[in-house]
Design a protein around this motif. Sequence first.
Motif, mmCIF file in Angstrom:
data_model
loop_
_atom_site.group_PDB
_atom_site.id
_atom_site.type_symbol
_atom_site.label_atom_id
_atom_site.label_comp_id
_atom_site.label_asym_id
_atom_site.label_seq_id
_atom_site.Cartn_x
_atom_site.Cartn_y
_atom_site.Cartn_z
ATOM 1 N N GLN A 71 0.844 -1.193 0.000
ATOM 2 C CA GLN A 71 0.000 0.000 0.000
ATOM 3 C C GLN A 71 0.883 1.247 0.000
ATOM 4 O O GLN A 71 1.909 1.280 0.674
ATOM 5 C CB GLN A 71 -0.915 0.035 1.228
ATOM 6 N N LEU A 72 0.456 2.232 -0.778
ATOM 7 C CA LEU A 72 1.119 3.536 -0.800
ATOM 8 C C LEU A 72 0.121 4.571 -0.314
ATOM 9 O O LEU A 72 -0.984 4.667 -0.858
ATOM 10 C CB LEU A 72 1.589 3.885 -2.215
ATOM 11 N N VAL A 73 0.524 5.341 0.682
ATOM 12 C CA VAL A 73 -0.352 6.371 1.234
ATOM 13 C C VAL A 73 0.320 7.726 1.063
ATOM 14 O O VAL A 73 1.431 7.945 1.555
ATOM 15 C CB VAL A 73 -0.657 6.112 2.715
ATOM 16 N N GLU A 74 -0.371 8.623 0.352
ATOM 17 C CA GLU A 74 0.152 9.954 0.077
ATOM 18 C C GLU A 74 -0.492 10.972 1.012
ATOM 19 O O GLU A 74 -1.614 10.792 1.490
ATOM 20 C CB GLU A 74 -0.148 10.352 -1.373
ATOM 21 N N SER A 75 0.219 12.053 1.227
ATOM 22 C CA SER A 75 -0.326 13.181 1.985
ATOM 23 C C SER A 75 0.397 14.449 1.576
ATOM 24 O O SER A 75 1.450 14.388 0.937
ATOM 25 C CB SER A 75 -0.169 12.946 3.499
ATOM 26 N N GLY A 76 -0.201 15.589 1.937
ATOM 27 C CA GLY A 76 0.478 16.859 1.729
ATOM 28 C C GLY A 76 -0.088 17.735 0.640
ATOM 29 O O GLY A 76 0.372 18.860 0.443
ATOM 30 N N GLY A 77 -1.058 17.247 -0.107
ATOM 31 C CA GLY A 77 -1.642 18.088 -1.151
ATOM 32 C C GLY A 77 -2.490 19.191 -0.550
ATOM 33 O O GLY A 77 -2.714 19.257 0.654
ATOM 34 N N GLY A 78 -2.961 20.096 -1.422
ATOM 35 C CA GLY A 78 -3.802 21.183 -0.946
ATOM 36 C C GLY A 78 -3.861 22.318 -1.928
ATOM 37 O O GLY A 78 -3.475 22.173 -3.097
ATOM 38 N N LEU A 79 -4.359 23.445 -1.434
ATOM 39 C CA LEU A 79 -4.504 24.657 -2.237
ATOM 40 C C LEU A 79 -3.436 25.659 -1.820
ATOM 41 O O LEU A 79 -3.255 25.918 -0.619
ATOM 42 C CB LEU A 79 -5.896 25.245 -2.029
ATOM 43 N N CYS A 108 1.778 8.810 -6.244
ATOM 44 C CA CYS A 108 3.035 8.180 -5.855
ATOM 45 C C CYS A 108 3.137 6.813 -6.529
ATOM 46 O O CYS A 108 2.126 6.102 -6.684
ATOM 47 C CB CYS A 108 3.056 8.022 -4.340
ATOM 48 N N ASN A 109 4.330 6.450 -6.916
ATOM 49 C CA ASN A 109 4.588 5.160 -7.542
ATOM 50 C C ASN A 109 5.808 4.522 -6.885
ATOM 51 O O ASN A 109 6.767 5.225 -6.546
ATOM 52 C CB ASN A 109 4.835 5.357 -9.041
ATOM 53 N N ALA A 110 5.763 3.218 -6.706
ATOM 54 C CA ALA A 110 6.905 2.501 -6.151
ATOM 55 C C ALA A 110 7.080 1.175 -6.874
ATOM 56 O O ALA A 110 6.091 0.475 -7.145
ATOM 57 C CB ALA A 110 6.723 2.257 -4.657
ATOM 58 N N ASP A 111 8.317 0.849 -7.185
ATOM 59 C CA ASP A 111 8.660 -0.424 -7.810
ATOM 60 C C ASP A 111 9.192 -1.335 -6.709
ATOM 61 O O ASP A 111 10.302 -1.129 -6.216
ATOM 62 C CB ASP A 111 9.706 -0.195 -8.901
ATOM 63 N N VAL A 112 8.392 -2.328 -6.312
ATOM 64 C CA VAL A 112 8.629 -3.073 -5.079
ATOM 65 C C VAL A 112 8.862 -4.543 -5.360
ATOM 66 O O VAL A 112 8.129 -5.164 -6.136
ATOM 67 C CB VAL A 112 7.425 -2.916 -4.125
ATOM 68 N N ARG A 113 9.875 -5.080 -4.677
ATOM 69 C CA ARG A 113 10.124 -6.520 -4.684
ATOM 70 C C ARG A 113 9.662 -7.067 -3.350
ATOM 71 O O ARG A 113 10.083 -6.573 -2.291
ATOM 72 C CB ARG A 113 11.608 -6.776 -4.892
ATOM 73 N N ALA A 142 9.897 -10.290 -2.180
ATOM 74 C CA ALA A 142 10.722 -11.350 -1.585
ATOM 75 C C ALA A 142 11.972 -11.528 -2.431
ATOM 76 O O ALA A 142 12.002 -11.167 -3.617
ATOM 77 C CB ALA A 142 9.937 -12.651 -1.509
ATOM 78 N N TRP A 143 13.002 -12.134 -1.809
ATOM 79 C CA TRP A 143 14.260 -12.397 -2.521
ATOM 80 C C TRP A 143 13.993 -13.286 -3.746
ATOM 81 O O TRP A 143 13.294 -14.285 -3.640
ATOM 82 C CB TRP A 143 15.237 -13.109 -1.580
ATOM 83 N N GLY A 144 14.542 -12.869 -4.886
ATOM 84 C CA GLY A 144 14.417 -13.661 -6.096
ATOM 85 C C GLY A 144 13.111 -13.474 -6.845
ATOM 86 O O GLY A 144 12.935 -14.023 -7.937
ATOM 87 N N ARG A 145 12.182 -12.711 -6.276
ATOM 88 C CA ARG A 145 10.926 -12.458 -6.962
ATOM 89 C C ARG A 145 11.047 -11.204 -7.815
ATOM 90 O O ARG A 145 11.836 -10.304 -7.515
ATOM 91 C CB ARG A 145 9.801 -12.263 -5.926
ATOM 92 N N PRO A 146 10.256 -11.126 -8.887
ATOM 93 C CA PRO A 146 10.293 -9.906 -9.696
ATOM 94 C C PRO A 146 9.670 -8.736 -8.947
ATOM 95 O O PRO A 146 8.882 -8.923 -8.016
ATOM 96 C CB PRO A 146 9.466 -10.281 -10.923
ATOM 97 N N SER A 147 10.015 -7.543 -9.377
ATOM 98 C CA SER A 147 9.417 -6.353 -8.772
ATOM 99 C C SER A 147 8.173 -5.945 -9.562
ATOM 100 O O SER A 147 8.037 -6.260 -10.745
ATOM 101 C CB SER A 147 10.411 -5.200 -8.749
ATOM 102 N N TYR A 148 7.270 -5.262 -8.868
ATOM 103 C CA TYR A 148 6.027 -4.797 -9.485
ATOM 104 C C TYR A 148 5.792 -3.340 -9.124
ATOM 105 O O TYR A 148 6.185 -2.893 -8.046
ATOM 106 C CB TYR A 148 4.840 -5.638 -9.005
ATOM 107 N N PRO A 149 5.116 -2.613 -10.017
ATOM 108 C CA PRO A 149 4.796 -1.218 -9.708
ATOM 109 C C PRO A 149 3.496 -1.112 -8.920
ATOM 110 O O PRO A 149 2.530 -1.833 -9.192
ATOM 111 C CB PRO A 149 4.645 -0.586 -11.097
ATOM 112 N N TYR A 150 3.490 -0.246 -7.942
ATOM 113 C CA TYR A 150 2.293 0.043 -7.148
ATOM 114 C C TYR A 150 2.028 1.538 -7.191
ATOM 115 O O TYR A 150 2.955 2.343 -7.327
ATOM 116 C CB TYR A 150 2.471 -0.413 -5.705
ATOM 117 N N TRP A 151 0.743 1.885 -7.044
ATOM 118 C CA TRP A 151 0.329 3.283 -7.112
ATOM 119 C C TRP A 151 -0.444 3.678 -5.862
ATOM 120 O O TRP A 151 -1.184 2.884 -5.297
ATOM 121 C CB TRP A 151 -0.564 3.518 -8.322
ATOM 122 N N GLY A 152 -0.263 4.935 -5.461
ATOM 123 C CA GLY A 152 -1.097 5.500 -4.417
ATOM 124 C C GLY A 152 -2.419 5.968 -4.976
ATOM 125 O O GLY A 152 -2.668 5.893 -6.182
#
Length: 121
Positions: free
Chosen positions: A3-11, A95-100, A102-112
């Motif tokens: 999970q990706l949690v973003e904060s800080g936006g506004g006007l 927000c985007n993160a490229d996350v692995r 476990a060891w030896g597993r491919p990485s995947y992109p996740y989005w907030g």
Amino acid sequence: QVQLVESGGGLVQAGGSLRLSCTASGSIFSINAMGWYRQAPGQQRELVATIVNRVTTNYADSVKGRFTISGDNAKNTVYLQMNSLKPEDTAVYYCNADVRSAWGRPSYPYWGQGTQVTVSS
């Protein structure tokens, strides 16, 4: 799952500053890269800034010199400091993160879920 949690936006008024934060949690073995993208109404999602392997940064030409991306490895968190904001910076920032997971597993992109940034003129 990750999970990706973003904060800080506004006007904010033109010329002002905002700082976005994004924290990744869940099944994380390692994070190869994190970054920020944005999407304005009627526009395609575009890259704003990325940080790869905790060191290498990359910025869109439109934000160079105004935005700074940084990371806190211990907290799996990435920040985007946005200065000298312009009305054309108005968008939903993702927000985007490229996350692995476990060891030896491919990485995947996740989005907030996205955070709205609105810059008034």
